[in-house]
Design an enzyme around this catalytic site. Sequence first.
Site, PDB file in Angstrom:
ATOM      1  N   ASN A   6     -13.455  -4.646 -27.315  1.00 23.64           N
ATOM      2  CA  ASN A   6     -14.557  -4.115 -26.507  1.00 23.64           C
ATOM      3  C   ASN A   6     -15.796  -4.001 -27.392  1.00 23.64           C
ATOM      4  O   ASN A   6     -15.918  -3.070 -28.185  1.00 23.64           O
ATOM      5  CB  ASN A   6     -14.146  -2.749 -25.936  1.00 23.64           C
ATOM      6  N   TRP A   7     -16.700  -4.957 -27.226  1.00 22.88           N
ATOM      7  CA  TRP A   7     -17.898  -4.987 -28.073  1.00 22.88           C
ATOM      8  C   TRP A   7     -18.895  -3.892 -27.693  1.00 22.88           C
ATOM      9  O   TRP A   7     -19.903  -3.706 -28.367  1.00 22.88           O
ATOM     10  CB  TRP A   7     -18.590  -6.357 -27.978  1.00 22.88           C
ATOM     11  N   LYS A   8     -18.633  -3.198 -26.598  1.00 19.61           N
ATOM     12  CA  LYS A   8     -19.549  -2.151 -26.106  1.00 19.61           C
ATOM     13  C   LYS A   8     -20.989  -2.682 -26.160  1.00 19.61           C
ATOM     14  O   LYS A   8     -21.217  -3.855 -25.831  1.00 19.61           O
ATOM     15  CB  LYS A   8     -19.378  -0.863 -26.929  1.00 19.61           C
ATOM     16  N   HIS A  91     -13.536   3.129 -18.005  1.00 20.81           N
ATOM     17  CA  HIS A  91     -13.738   3.478 -19.416  1.00 20.81           C
ATOM     18  C   HIS A  91     -14.415   4.852 -19.485  1.00 20.81           C
ATOM     19  O   HIS A  91     -15.295   5.164 -18.668  1.00 20.81           O
ATOM     20  CB  HIS A  91     -14.588   2.417 -20.125  1.00 20.81           C
ATOM     21  N   GLU A  93     -16.649   5.938 -21.262  1.00 20.74           N
ATOM     22  CA  GLU A  93     -18.107   5.886 -21.403  1.00 20.74           C
ATOM     23  C   GLU A  93     -18.780   5.577 -20.056  1.00 20.74           C
ATOM     24  O   GLU A  93     -19.964   5.866 -19.871  1.00 20.74           O
ATOM     25  CB  GLU A  93     -18.482   4.868 -22.508  1.00 20.74           C
ATOM     26  N   GLU A 161      -6.720   5.811 -23.847  1.00 20.89           N
ATOM     27  CA  GLU A 161      -7.793   6.028 -24.827  1.00 20.89           C
ATOM     28  C   GLU A 161      -8.215   7.495 -24.793  1.00 20.89           C
ATOM     29  O   GLU A 161      -9.097   7.869 -24.007  1.00 20.89           O
ATOM     30  CB  GLU A 161      -9.023   5.190 -24.471  1.00 20.89           C
ATOM     31  N   GLY A 167     -14.319   6.243 -31.461  1.00 18.67           N
ATOM     32  CA  GLY A 167     -15.515   6.143 -32.301  1.00 18.67           C
ATOM     33  C   GLY A 167     -15.437   6.921 -33.594  1.00 18.67           C
ATOM     34  O   GLY A 167     -16.468   7.306 -34.147  1.00 18.67           O
ATOM     35  N   SER A 209     -10.266   4.501 -32.243  1.00 22.83           N
ATOM     36  CA  SER A 209     -10.285   4.387 -33.709  1.00 22.83           C
ATOM     37  C   SER A 209      -9.118   3.588 -34.278  1.00 22.83           C
ATOM     38  O   SER A 209      -8.494   3.990 -35.260  1.00 22.83           O
ATOM     39  CB  SER A 209     -10.365   5.778 -34.344  1.00 22.83           C
ATOM     40  N   GLY A 230     -12.738  -0.834 -30.282  1.00 21.51           N
ATOM     41  CA  GLY A 230     -14.198  -0.788 -30.220  1.00 21.51           C
ATOM     42  C   GLY A 230     -14.827  -1.217 -31.531  1.00 21.51           C
ATOM     43  O   GLY A 230     -14.893  -2.412 -31.838  1.00 21.51           O
TER      44      GLY A 230
HETATM   45  P1  13P Z   1     -13.311   2.716 -31.047  1.00 26.16           P
HETATM   46  O1  13P Z   1     -12.284   1.688 -31.471  1.00 26.16           O
HETATM   47  O2  13P Z   1     -14.650   2.487 -31.608  1.00 26.16           O
HETATM   48  O3  13P Z   1     -12.787   4.106 -31.249  1.00 26.16           O
HETATM   49  O4  13P Z   1     -13.495   2.545 -29.466  1.00 26.16           O
HETATM   50  C1  13P Z   1     -12.397   2.612 -28.648  1.00 26.16           C
HETATM   51  C2  13P Z   1     -12.807   2.219 -27.279  1.00 26.16           C
HETATM   52  O5  13P Z   1     -13.469   2.981 -26.598  1.00 26.16           O
HETATM   53  C3  13P Z   1     -12.453   0.879 -26.822  1.00 26.16           C
HETATM   54  O6  13P Z   1     -12.666   0.729 -25.463  1.00 26.16           O
END
Ligand code: 13P
Length: 247
Positions: A6-8, A91, A93, A161, A167, A209, A230
């Site tokens: 997930n490149w966000k 998600h 977010e 998650e 993060g 993470s 992420g």
């Molecule tokens: P991180 O790997 O940066 O913690 O993000 C996880 C995430 O939200 C993937 O969708």
Amino acid sequence: MIIVANWKAYVETTEKARTLFSRAKKIAPKTRVRIVLVPPAPFLGMLAPKNKSSVAFGAQDVSTMPGGAHTGESTAQSIAGAGASYVLVGHSERRARGESLADTAQKISHALAHDLIPILCVGERERDTEGKYLAFVREEITAALTPLSPKDRGRVIIAYEPIWAIGKTAADAISPMDLSEMILYIRKVLAEILPGKSSARTKVLYGGSVEPANARQLAGSARIDGFLVGHASVEPAQFVELVHAIS
Ligand code: 13P
């Protein structure tokens, strides 16, 4: 195993998107890990349509709407048409920006109607000693899956998650033991919702993470089918290391 990158909104330039894609293309034929890249929508549109590699693509979100006068929305049909096979739904977010349980369920049904595999993200904000977080995760899964036909329920991938683990660093991620327990719990909930023994085939991923430092241990301890990654997925060297770690 499956690794969903997930490149966000970490990836903001064409150069970076191309670099990450070319790294993934290079390792994909050399590993049994299925690689799914989930870029921001403009880069999905740029990379996925011409993709002939063994890397798969997904979208970070999908509209609750069918096509029509809905400015700014990306519908399931347009995402599938661009070359995606997967889509993230629910998600944290997106939920933090107002996505409701009903919205998530709606997104799943549009995704399935266009043969996109939904990756349903669930997870608690924090843990408490009375186990309320278990009921919270149960509700997120139940609200998303019960509106579907029994057959469609089996087409959804679950990504656990926990918000508190997103993060951060490998040191702050979930412990292998806690993950193992949670995956068992999720599988129990799935067994109640899915027909017969079909829930055993549902893929359950972990995200929060995941880094090269903890991936192997997490993969080895819990009955998981892969990771949703992420920040470590947008560092080319770390991503390659991650794929090797879980191969
Ligand atoms: P991180 O790997 O940066 O913690 O993000 C996880 C995430 O939200 C993937 O969708």
